[in-house]
Design an enzyme around this catalytic site. Sequence first.
Site, mmCIF file in Angstrom:
data_model
loop_
_atom_site.group_PDB
_atom_site.id
_atom_site.type_symbol
_atom_site.label_atom_id
_atom_site.label_comp_id
_atom_site.label_asym_id
_atom_site.label_seq_id
_atom_site.Cartn_x
_atom_site.Cartn_y
_atom_site.Cartn_z
ATOM 1 C CB SER A 472 -0.961 -0.050 1.192
ATOM 2 O OG SER A 472 -1.956 0.921 1.090
ATOM 3 C CG ASP A 483 7.984 5.517 -11.226
ATOM 4 O OD1 ASP A 483 8.500 4.449 -11.623
ATOM 5 O OD2 ASP A 483 6.775 5.626 -10.964
ATOM 6 C CE LYS A 498 -4.922 -2.369 0.945
ATOM 7 N NZ LYS A 498 -4.958 -0.927 0.629
#
Length: 707
Positions: A472, A483, A498
């Site tokens: 999560s 990224d 998740k």
Amino acid sequence: MKAKFMIHLVAVILISAINISATTIIEKNDPEKDRIIVYVLKNILSRYHYVQKNLDDDFSKHVYDTFLDDLDHSKRYFTQEDIKIFSQYKFMIDDQLRESNIDFYKLVYNKYLEKIVNAKNIYRDLLKQPFNYKKEEDIDLDYENKPYAKDAVELKDYWRKQLKLSVLGQIEDNESAQEEKFKKDSTYKKKTFEVLEREAREKVLKNMDDLYVRIDELENADWYSTFLNSVVSGFDPHTTYMSPRIKSRFDQEMSGKLEGIGARLSKKGMYTEIVELISGGPAWKQGELEEGDIILKVAQADAEPIDIVGMRLDDAIKFIKGKKGTEVRLTVKKKLDGSTKVIAIIRDVVELEETFVKSSVVEREGKKYGIINLPRFYIDFNDTNRRDAAKDMEKEIERLKSEKVSGLIVDLRNNGGGSLKTAIEIGGLFIDKGPIVQVKYRGEEPLVKNDENSKIQWQGPLVVMVNEFSASASEIFAAAMQDYKRGVIIGGKQTYGKGTVQNVLPVNRFYERYPSDLGALKMTIQKFYRINGGSTQIEGVYSDIALPTSYSYMEFGERDLDGALPWDKVKQASYKVKNSYDNFSDVIDNSKQRVLNDEKFQKINEYAKWLKKNQDNQTYSLNYKKYKTETTQKTTKSKEFTEVFKFKSDLDFESPSYEKNLFEKDTVLKSKRMVWHKNLKKDIYMNEALNVLSELRMRKNLSIVKH
């Protein structure tokens, strides 16, 4: 997997309870309240859940299968005759839900109460005599594909095999303990098999009796919560109904605090026992209460004390907890001398230290490095002015900077997530303004969630540690750092996966005229996406450096949950990768090569394969000789891996200076940190993370910014 989750939920509920008869449970039922909750839940879910679901026959079948599996996963209670009666509702539950009708629940629940009474008679009768340990037979623990017993006779045989397996396991434990004693003392007189077998049956009987004491303590509301969760899970695995008691625990876990005396309690027979004093809490400061003490009575200040002997744990806790500044008087039986004493404690806000950020400093080849462990992305939704994960992270980084650390490790292993808000803010500590994550409601375009604070709290080398339990909010942070190529992600092959966001909605908000607490619905309202457009749902975050772990080949994670939402992608957010390092790829390649050639990691990989093989084999012989041969073979094989995680670095981990100053007054905190630092020294994964961190070189004149 969903069934296993629900069984775990029931197991959590089992921890707290009092002995209530089936008759008392039925009298406590509130049919009107039960119908109201169903009515509200189905309306909330239909309007606001991320997925638009049709309440049709497929949905009905899901509720039917899930509820029966949650109640009787091991096929110990219901027979095919019972299932035939229940099956008339198999494709009617959706129709009943539309009418807020709970006839299916009532039918199954009342039959279940009868079965529990019958189960006690079965196991007690079977454990009176030794089993036939020479009989050639086995047991298959793949209950998911096992049919229900044809009748009561076959059901008893199911019980017999399960109990026999438990006794065989206990006999083996008894024999092992006996051998250890004999190795230490050659004069030790070994017990015969008959004696060991009898003791094993007695132990299994006690375990079963203890289990059913806790089952008897459950109320209708607990079982009804199980039914409601079989309904709401039809939307997705992370949508759950929380009874008022479970909601209170959820709030406590999310905020990391409670108001009370600061003691952990457990049930010991009829008594409520102190098992731990929370460092810095009121009871710890007051100094008279000790671990092992038994609480007999509770009084609110000068009021008449209430006897809590025999009371279910959750009910006893309600009397002991209370608002900050109020007094509670505990009548306590002291562990040391058995004396009875009244102890007065002023309640206060208690912070659960293990929930919060902690840091360590380690020196390696003349350079200092900082390690921050973040167990959860915590926040107090009821008081945003209180401490939260983002504020604490910012403060901890500042403290480590004052220690002159050259690099930073953020350890998110086993971090199951928490607040989306804090995940975004923590991401912002390592970058300038810009997107951190994208979130999307049902049928709408994704919203880009940005870090709005231009301050960069940490501009140096960064390594983020994850494992298969990182989920999560942990995945949001790790994905953003990946990224942007802001840090190296190291750990298990991929994180949990998740990629959904839940909101907690009090049921009373949608039915205000009902006088008592109806609990809350934790409902999936959004999916979140990386800034590169890909979802973390199912896939999780793939580590830049994948290290072998015990779970490398296991079926584990979101991808193995029934009804998990699918992976998809959205448009990439507008951001610019700012390559932070001169040697990013080289460092990753170096680590991969080190791990590939490292005998320890090779052995861990072999161990993971062996665990997977054992997971797939669920059949056990119930013939004593064969059972012992099988377990001996497993034990022999497992001994090949006894040293697999044994590792010790030559590094010394220490607390930052500010924390060392606290140790003189807080010896509990000091001992906890000593244990943590000792474990870090033995942590092969931390050692490799430090290898990576020490090699990273920042680009000169770098400003970590993106637009």
